[in-house]
Motif scaffolding. Sequence first.
Motif, PDB file in Angstrom:
ATOM      1  N   GLU A   1      -5.228   7.508  -3.654  1.00 41.15           N
ATOM      2  CA  GLU A   1      -5.716   6.350  -2.874  1.00 41.15           C
ATOM      3  C   GLU A   1      -6.848   5.290  -3.861  1.00 41.15           C
ATOM      4  O   GLU A   1      -6.457   4.256  -3.262  1.00 41.15           O
ATOM      5  CB  GLU A   1      -6.640   7.061  -1.619  1.00 41.15           C
TER       6      GLU A   1
ATOM      7  N   LEU B   1       0.868   3.857  -2.977  1.00 37.71           N
ATOM      8  CA  LEU B   1       0.607   5.160  -2.633  1.00 37.71           C
ATOM      9  C   LEU B   1       1.418   6.114  -3.155  1.00 37.71           C
ATOM     10  O   LEU B   1       1.297   7.309  -3.692  1.00 37.71           O
ATOM     11  CB  LEU B   1       0.083   5.267  -1.153  1.00 37.71           C
TER      12      LEU B   1
ATOM     13  N   PHE C   1       0.833  -1.165  -0.032  1.00 35.90           N
ATOM     14  CA  PHE C   1       0.026   0.032  -0.064  1.00 35.90           C
ATOM     15  C   PHE C   1       0.798   1.412   0.062  1.00 35.90           C
ATOM     16  O   PHE C   1       0.760   2.055  -0.712  1.00 35.90           O
ATOM     17  CB  PHE C   1      -0.881   0.026   1.121  1.00 35.90           C
ATOM     18  N   ALA C   2       2.064   1.399   0.846  1.00 33.79           N
ATOM     19  CA  ALA C   2       2.841   2.404   1.068  1.00 33.79           C
ATOM     20  C   ALA C   2       3.595   2.701  -0.273  1.00 33.79           C
ATOM     21  O   ALA C   2       3.471   3.931  -0.760  1.00 33.79           O
ATOM     22  CB  ALA C   2       3.861   2.476   2.242  1.00 33.79           C
TER      23      ALA C   2
ATOM     24  N   THR D   1      -4.578   3.052  -5.791  1.00 37.96           N
ATOM     25  CA  THR D   1      -3.964   2.270  -4.957  1.00 37.96           C
ATOM     26  C   THR D   1      -4.575   1.239  -4.588  1.00 37.96           C
ATOM     27  O   THR D   1      -4.260   0.092  -4.489  1.00 37.96           O
ATOM     28  CB  THR D   1      -3.318   3.060  -3.649  1.00 37.96           C
ATOM     29  N   ARG D   2      -5.950   1.364  -3.931  1.00 34.97           N
ATOM     30  CA  ARG D   2      -6.837   0.476  -3.682  1.00 34.97           C
ATOM     31  C   ARG D   2      -6.986  -0.681  -5.020  1.00 34.97           C
ATOM     32  O   ARG D   2      -7.158  -1.804  -4.715  1.00 34.97           O
ATOM     33  CB  ARG D   2      -8.130   1.092  -3.319  1.00 34.97           C
TER      34      ARG D   2
ATOM     35  N   LEU E   1      -4.053  -2.497  -5.669  1.00 28.88           N
ATOM     36  CA  LEU E   1      -3.851  -3.654  -4.640  1.00 28.88           C
ATOM     37  C   LEU E   1      -4.932  -4.877  -4.766  1.00 28.88           C
ATOM     38  O   LEU E   1      -4.369  -5.897  -4.763  1.00 28.88           O
ATOM     39  CB  LEU E   1      -4.092  -2.993  -3.129  1.00 28.88           C
ATOM     40  N   GLN E   2      -6.069  -4.500  -5.037  1.00 27.24           N
ATOM     41  CA  GLN E   2      -7.161  -5.696  -5.341  1.00 27.24           C
ATOM     42  C   GLN E   2      -6.638  -6.277  -6.487  1.00 27.24           C
ATOM     43  O   GLN E   2      -6.872  -7.506  -6.588  1.00 27.24           O
ATOM     44  CB  GLN E   2      -8.461  -5.060  -5.407  1.00 27.24           C
TER      45      GLN E   2
ATOM     46  N   PRO F   1       2.020   9.994   1.224  1.00 27.56           N
ATOM     47  CA  PRO F   1       2.302   8.943   1.533  1.00 27.56           C
ATOM     48  C   PRO F   1       2.688   8.512   3.140  1.00 27.56           C
ATOM     49  O   PRO F   1       2.608   7.659   3.628  1.00 27.56           O
ATOM     50  CB  PRO F   1       3.339   8.297   0.911  1.00 27.56           C
TER      51      PRO F   1
END
Lengths: 129, 175
Positions: free
Chosen positions: B31, B25, B21-22, B34-35, B38-39, B94
């Motif tokens: 955000e 981001l 995540f970091a 990033t989500r 990640l997914q 971040p």
Amino acid sequence: MNDDMEQFERRLCRQSLREIPKAWRAEILTAARETQAAHYASRMAHRSFLSTFKNQLSTFFWPHPQAWAGLAPVETVKSAPPSPEAMAELKKQQRMFAELVGASVAPDADRRKIFLPRPRSERTEILTA
Amino acid sequence: MKMPAGLDIARLYDAHAQPLFAFLLNFTRAEADTRDLLQEIFVKLAREPQLLAGVREERAFLIRLAHNAAIDLMRRRGTREKTRENFAAEIISPFAPTSDPDEKVFREELAIALGELPEEQRAVVHLKLWSELTFEEIAAALDISPNTAASRYRYGLDKLRARLRPLYEEMKKAE
């Protein structure tokens, strides 16, 4: 590396990063698990289809396995070529039969092949020959 | 829902989601992106668990996936220059919020300075400073040589120090 740079690096390292939102865990894991389940179900369905297809083929081509098993030796005998001894014995029996009925046995090359389909009138001729 | 035996997605998430995540981001500065990324990574792993077969360094492998996914996203969105402009305009940091006013200013400036770095330098700087990876591990994660990783880090750090020098010197004096 000089001290100033090391101090600067250490300062940067100390900066804590934002934390991942807690709610994301459930959302992302749910999405991943749904994919995992769908993938698994798809694989199972594919296997199931193949298995069903195979069973149906067996049913279609193999309705009575025992009967097929029983016929197998007959087929083997039928398809095997006759041995020279058997052919000699057969010819001997043909000659004996011809002597008994008073007719001479024609050589193999001259004999008509009586099992070929032909008009009924010709068959009569064969029988009377 | 009963899952087949195999890949433990929850374990992977708990072990690696925070650093990913970091990293993402810092890369995307958004955000929502990033989500999504990640997914995308965890869904990909769920769909293709064999990707992790034989992987010795899970973290490095996942960072590589994340890096590739982020670059793909940037390509889909348009040119890198355009994205860099967006980074400069974004104010999403971040870094964690802090109540210390000096630290707050430093973090804000640092976030902007990081956003101005070329993406390849920013990635290496992030992984070295905040993921605490060695240059060998960074090289493996980003598919570059250790020497390239080290030189990108050096260039990036020099730029950050030059950019933050006035603020940094002032804070040092105050301490």
